[in-house]
Design a protein around this motif. Structure first.
Motif, PDB file in Angstrom:
ATOM      1  N   TYR A 199     -10.309 -13.910   6.528  1.00 30.17           N
ATOM      2  CA  TYR A 199      -9.086 -13.659   5.786  1.00 30.17           C
ATOM      3  C   TYR A 199      -9.019 -14.623   4.607  1.00 30.17           C
ATOM      4  O   TYR A 199      -9.537 -15.735   4.660  1.00 30.17           O
ATOM      5  CB  TYR A 199      -7.854 -13.881   6.658  1.00 30.17           C
ATOM      6  CG  TYR A 199      -7.605 -12.808   7.692  1.00 30.17           C
ATOM      7  CD1 TYR A 199      -8.269 -12.826   8.908  1.00 30.17           C
ATOM      8  CD2 TYR A 199      -6.697 -11.786   7.443  1.00 30.17           C
ATOM      9  CE1 TYR A 199      -8.027 -11.841   9.860  1.00 30.17           C
ATOM     10  CE2 TYR A 199      -6.450 -10.802   8.388  1.00 30.17           C
ATOM     11  CZ  TYR A 199      -7.119 -10.831   9.589  1.00 30.17           C
ATOM     12  OH  TYR A 199      -6.885  -9.859  10.520  1.00 30.17           O
ATOM     13  N   LEU A 255      -7.019  -9.426   4.662  1.00 29.97           N
ATOM     14  CA  LEU A 255      -8.368  -9.284   5.201  1.00 29.97           C
ATOM     15  C   LEU A 255      -9.407  -9.192   4.085  1.00 29.97           C
ATOM     16  O   LEU A 255      -9.258  -8.432   3.129  1.00 29.97           O
ATOM     17  CB  LEU A 255      -8.446  -8.023   6.065  1.00 29.97           C
ATOM     18  CG  LEU A 255      -9.781  -7.786   6.760  1.00 29.97           C
ATOM     19  CD1 LEU A 255      -9.956  -8.794   7.894  1.00 29.97           C
ATOM     20  CD2 LEU A 255      -9.858  -6.364   7.293  1.00 29.97           C
ATOM     21  N   GLU A 283      -7.710  -5.259  12.478  1.00 30.76           N
ATOM     22  CA  GLU A 283      -7.256  -6.428  11.731  1.00 30.76           C
ATOM     23  C   GLU A 283      -5.750  -6.537  11.793  1.00 30.76           C
ATOM     24  O   GLU A 283      -5.042  -5.565  12.055  1.00 30.76           O
ATOM     25  CB  GLU A 283      -7.716  -6.355  10.270  1.00 30.76           C
ATOM     26  CG  GLU A 283      -7.082  -5.247   9.465  1.00 30.76           C
ATOM     27  CD  GLU A 283      -7.943  -4.021   9.414  1.00 30.76           C
ATOM     28  OE1 GLU A 283      -8.667  -3.759  10.400  1.00 30.76           O
ATOM     29  OE2 GLU A 283      -7.911  -3.332   8.395  1.00 30.76           O
TER      30      GLU A 283
END
Lengths: 115, 113
Positions: free
Chosen positions: A36, A46, B101
């Motif tokens: 990140y 990200l 994510e």
């Protein structure tokens, strides 16, 4: 227990030079790995992730990372940095073997790109 | 699409006061997380929620509580703030599996005096 170690707290580099930000992890189970980026006064976003397949992963803004299972590493690289790449970079690993979305983050590496 | 919003952006709080940090997501993600970010320590997980109606403790839960009454909202409450809770707080959300994510909000900077 799982852990993530980012080996450099700060990395100064001149503009257009290559850079490598190092990340090592420890885990007794298979892992998914993430990088990140945090620009000043912003949240994290990200850059790239490794789930499976090719060990070389390409991300946004010209960054790439290589998963090395034998060395338990996931180093981030860019062949030529820009001033705008100045930011904090975090490596993270998926947590444990249960199918939850928890992540374990490293301490962060500050990339300082100088003109 | 706003993604994740947090409020307030920043706050100065007297020790002993109660404070709730708000977090809302519009991505219909199952899981949500609260982190605190301190210099040299990276992000540490405070509490998380895998789905509406459930919550769990993270790495540093003491002094904090959360609730997840619906999918979108995940407030973090400091019942009686202490100076060691001075930090930047980030809310995040994800689909909730190991492969997904996390998406982060812009953060709340909290100072406890």
């Amino acid at each position: 227990a799982q852990s993530v170690t980012q080996l450099d707290s700060q990395v100064p580099v001149f503009e257009e030079a290559p850079v490598e930000l190092r990340c090592n992890y420890s885990s007794s189970v298979s892992v998914y790995l993430f990088w990140y980026v945090q620009y000043p006064n912003q949240g994290l976003q990200l850059l790239l992730k490794y789930l499976s397949g090719s060990t070389l992963v390409k991300g946004i803004n010209g960054f790439e990372a290589e998963f090395n299972k034998s060395q338990t590493s996931f180093h981030l690289r860019k062949p030529s940095v820009h001033i705008s790449d100045t930011a904090e970079y975090f490596c993270a690993v998926s947590h444990g073997s249960s199918n939850t979305g928890k992540l374990i983050f490293g301490q962060g590496t500050t990339l300082q790109v100088k003109p | 699409i706003a993604g994740i919003t947090q409020a307030p952006t920043s706050q100065i709080l007297a020790a002993g006061r109660r404070m709730t940090l708000r977090c809302t997501q519009d991505m219909r993600h199952n899981a949500m997380y609260w982190y605190r970010q301190d210099l040299g320590l990276g992000l540490r997980l405070i509490h998380y929620s895998n789905t509406a109606g459930t919550t769990g403790k993270g790495e540093v839960p003491d002094g904090y509580s959360v609730s997840r009454a619906n999918t979108d909202d995940f407030p973090l409450t400091l019942a009686s703030a202490v100076p060691s809770q001075t930090s930047v707080y980030f809310c995040a959300s994800s689909e909730g599996t190991r492969m997904n994510e996390q998406f982060f909000g812009p953060g709340t900077r909290l100072t406890v005096l």
